[in-house]
Enzyme design. Sequence first.
Site, PDB file in Angstrom:
ATOM      1  CG  ASN A   1      -1.800   1.173   1.344  1.00  0.00           C
ATOM      2  OD1 ASN A   1      -1.359   2.301   1.130  1.00  0.00           O
ATOM      3  ND2 ASN A   1      -3.056   0.962   1.674  1.00  0.00           N
TER       4      ASN A   1
ATOM      5  CG  HIS B   1       1.090   6.523   4.526  1.00  0.00           C
ATOM      6  ND1 HIS B   1       0.138   7.496   4.758  1.00  0.00           N
ATOM      7  CD2 HIS B   1       0.602   5.384   5.087  1.00  0.00           C
ATOM      8  CE1 HIS B   1      -0.859   6.969   5.457  1.00  0.00           C
ATOM      9  NE2 HIS B   1      -0.610   5.692   5.655  1.00  0.00           N
TER      10      HIS B   1
ATOM     11  NE  ARG C   1       6.733  21.885   2.061  1.00  0.00           N
ATOM     12  CZ  ARG C   1       8.036  22.180   2.106  1.00  0.00           C
ATOM     13  NH1 ARG C   1       8.720  22.291   1.016  1.00  0.00           N
ATOM     14  NH2 ARG C   1       8.626  22.350   3.263  1.00  0.00           N
TER      15      ARG C   1
ATOM     16  CG  HIS D   1      -8.086   4.113   1.405  1.00  0.00           C
ATOM     17  ND1 HIS D   1      -8.197   3.916   2.760  1.00  0.00           N
ATOM     18  CD2 HIS D   1      -9.320   4.510   0.979  1.00  0.00           C
ATOM     19  CE1 HIS D   1      -9.446   4.185   3.145  1.00  0.00           C
ATOM     20  NE2 HIS D   1     -10.134   4.553   2.088  1.00  0.00           N
TER      21      HIS D   1
ATOM     22  NE  ARG E   1      -9.154   8.540   4.534  1.00  0.00           N
ATOM     23  CZ  ARG E   1      -9.308   7.642   5.515  1.00  0.00           C
ATOM     24  NH1 ARG E   1      -8.463   6.641   5.644  1.00  0.00           N
ATOM     25  NH2 ARG E   1     -10.284   7.766   6.374  1.00  0.00           N
TER      26      ARG E   1
ATOM     27  NE  ARG F   1      -7.219  11.545   5.558  1.00  0.00           N
ATOM     28  CZ  ARG F   1      -7.601  10.940   6.692  1.00  0.00           C
ATOM     29  NH1 ARG F   1      -6.739  10.204   7.367  1.00  0.00           N
ATOM     30  NH2 ARG F   1      -8.827  11.082   7.140  1.00  0.00           N
ATOM     31  CG  HIS F   2      -3.499   9.144   1.351  1.00  0.00           C
ATOM     32  ND1 HIS F   2      -4.393   8.405   0.639  1.00  0.00           N
ATOM     33  CD2 HIS F   2      -3.625   8.743   2.650  1.00  0.00           C
ATOM     34  CE1 HIS F   2      -5.024   7.588   1.445  1.00  0.00           C
ATOM     35  NE2 HIS F   2      -4.607   7.769   2.679  1.00  0.00           N
TER      36      HIS F   2
ATOM     37  CD  GLU G   1      -6.879  -0.259   1.204  1.00  0.00           C
ATOM     38  OE1 GLU G   1      -6.917   0.829   1.801  1.00  0.00           O
ATOM     39  OE2 GLU G   1      -6.079  -1.143   1.481  1.00  0.00           O
TER      40      GLU G   1
ATOM     41  CB  THR H   1      -5.428   4.933   9.667  1.00  0.00           C
ATOM     42  OG1 THR H   1      -5.378   3.914   8.665  1.00  0.00           O
ATOM     43  CG2 THR H   1      -5.435   4.284  11.042  1.00  0.00           C
ATOM     44  CB  THR H   2      -9.245   2.056   7.677  1.00  0.00           C
ATOM     45  OG1 THR H   2      -8.801   2.630   6.458  1.00  0.00           O
ATOM     46  CG2 THR H   2     -10.582   1.377   7.463  1.00  0.00           C
TER      47      THR H   2
ATOM     48  CD  GLU I   1      -7.216  -5.953   3.283  1.00  0.00           C
ATOM     49  OE1 GLU I   1      -7.558  -5.578   2.146  1.00  0.00           O
ATOM     50  OE2 GLU I   1      -6.371  -5.355   3.979  1.00  0.00           O
TER      51      GLU I   1
ATOM     52  CG  HIS J   1      -5.480  -1.344   9.329  1.00  0.00           C
ATOM     53  ND1 HIS J   1      -5.024  -0.707  10.455  1.00  0.00           N
ATOM     54  CD2 HIS J   1      -5.978  -0.367   8.528  1.00  0.00           C
ATOM     55  CE1 HIS J   1      -5.256   0.587  10.349  1.00  0.00           C
ATOM     56  NE2 HIS J   1      -5.819   0.824   9.180  1.00  0.00           N
TER      57      HIS J   1
ATOM     58  N   GLY K   1       1.190  -1.324   4.276  1.00  0.00           N
ATOM     59  CA  GLY K   1       1.649  -0.021   3.812  1.00  0.00           C
ATOM     60  C   GLY K   1       2.545   0.723   4.768  1.00  0.00           C
ATOM     61  CG  HIS K   2       2.298   3.692   8.698  1.00  0.00           C
ATOM     62  ND1 HIS K   2       3.096   3.479   9.800  1.00  0.00           N
ATOM     63  CD2 HIS K   2       2.204   5.035   8.553  1.00  0.00           C
ATOM     64  CE1 HIS K   2       3.447   4.649  10.311  1.00  0.00           C
ATOM     65  NE2 HIS K   2       2.920   5.603   9.572  1.00  0.00           N
TER      66      HIS K   2
END
Length: 249
Positions: A8, A11, A19, A44, A46, A50-51, A71, A101-102, A152, A201, A223-224
Site C-alpha cells: 500500500n 503514504h 507540499r 486507498h 479516500r 488526503r493522499h 480501497e 486511518t481506517t 480482507e 492493517h 503499507g505504513h
Amino acid sequence: MTARLNVNIDHVATVRQARRAPEPSVIAAAMACEQAGVDGITVHLRGDRRHIQDLDIRLLRDSVTTYLNVEMAATDEMLDIALQAQPDAVTLVAERPNEITTEGGLDAKGNVAVVSVAVDRLREANILASLFIDPDPGQIEVAQRIGAQQVELCTAAYAEATLGARGIHGEGATRAAQELQRLREGAELAMRLGLNVAAGHGLTYRNVGAVAKIKEITEFNIGHNIISRAIFVGLQKAVREMRAAINKG
Ligand code: PXP
C-alpha cells in the site's frame, strides 16, 4: 505456498500532498515495488483525497502490470471512479470523516443493501470484489451471501496488541494471542465458504510472522510500516525485508 504481498503506497502520496508537489511520485514508487518483486499495489482513494488523488488511480492503472487493488468506501462517487479505471480488485472499506486511518472493518451486516449493490456493480464490471471486515463470523457469512469474492480480515486489533512493550508482557501478549485466534478462525470460516482470504492493517516486520502462519490467508496488504522503513533503507530493500518476514512466518 506463501501469501501474496500487495504494498500500500498511500503514504508516498501523503508526503507529496504535504507540499502539493510532484514528488515523491506514486508511480515511481509503484514501479520500484514491482521491481522488488511485489505481487500487487494497493491504494486507498479516500473521500477527502488526503493522499491518493483521482489522477493517481488512472496513472497507476496505466503503469501497474502486477495487480492493482483500490480501497474505497461503497459510495456511488467511488464506484463510478472504479468502474472507469478498472483496477483488478476493489476493497470496500468503512470510512469516517475525521479518522486518522481506517478504524476497523466495514459493517457489511448492518449495511447489506448498500454493500450488495456495490458488490454487484463491481462483479458486473469484472472487478474482484473484496470486503475489509473484522474477523467476525457474522460479517464473513454476509460477505459470502452477498457475492463478495474475497474478504480482507482487519488485523488492527491484533496489531495494536503487539505494539511496543505491550506485545511482550502481560495484557498485550494475551490480547494478541486472542486476536490471532479470531483471525485464524475467521480465515478458516471464510475459506470454507469459498472466499479468498486477505489480511491487513497495522502489520509490521515484527508482528506479520504469526499472521503469515495462517495458511488460509493468501494475500497481505501492508503499507505504513514498509513506507516508514523505506525512509531509512530505500523502498526496494524495505519491500524485500517484508517479503522475507512473511516467508519466514
Ligand atoms: N488494508 C486496508 C483495507 C486498509 O485500509 C489499509 C490502510 O489503508 C491497509 C490494509 C494497510 O494498512 P497499513 O498501512 O497499516 O499497513
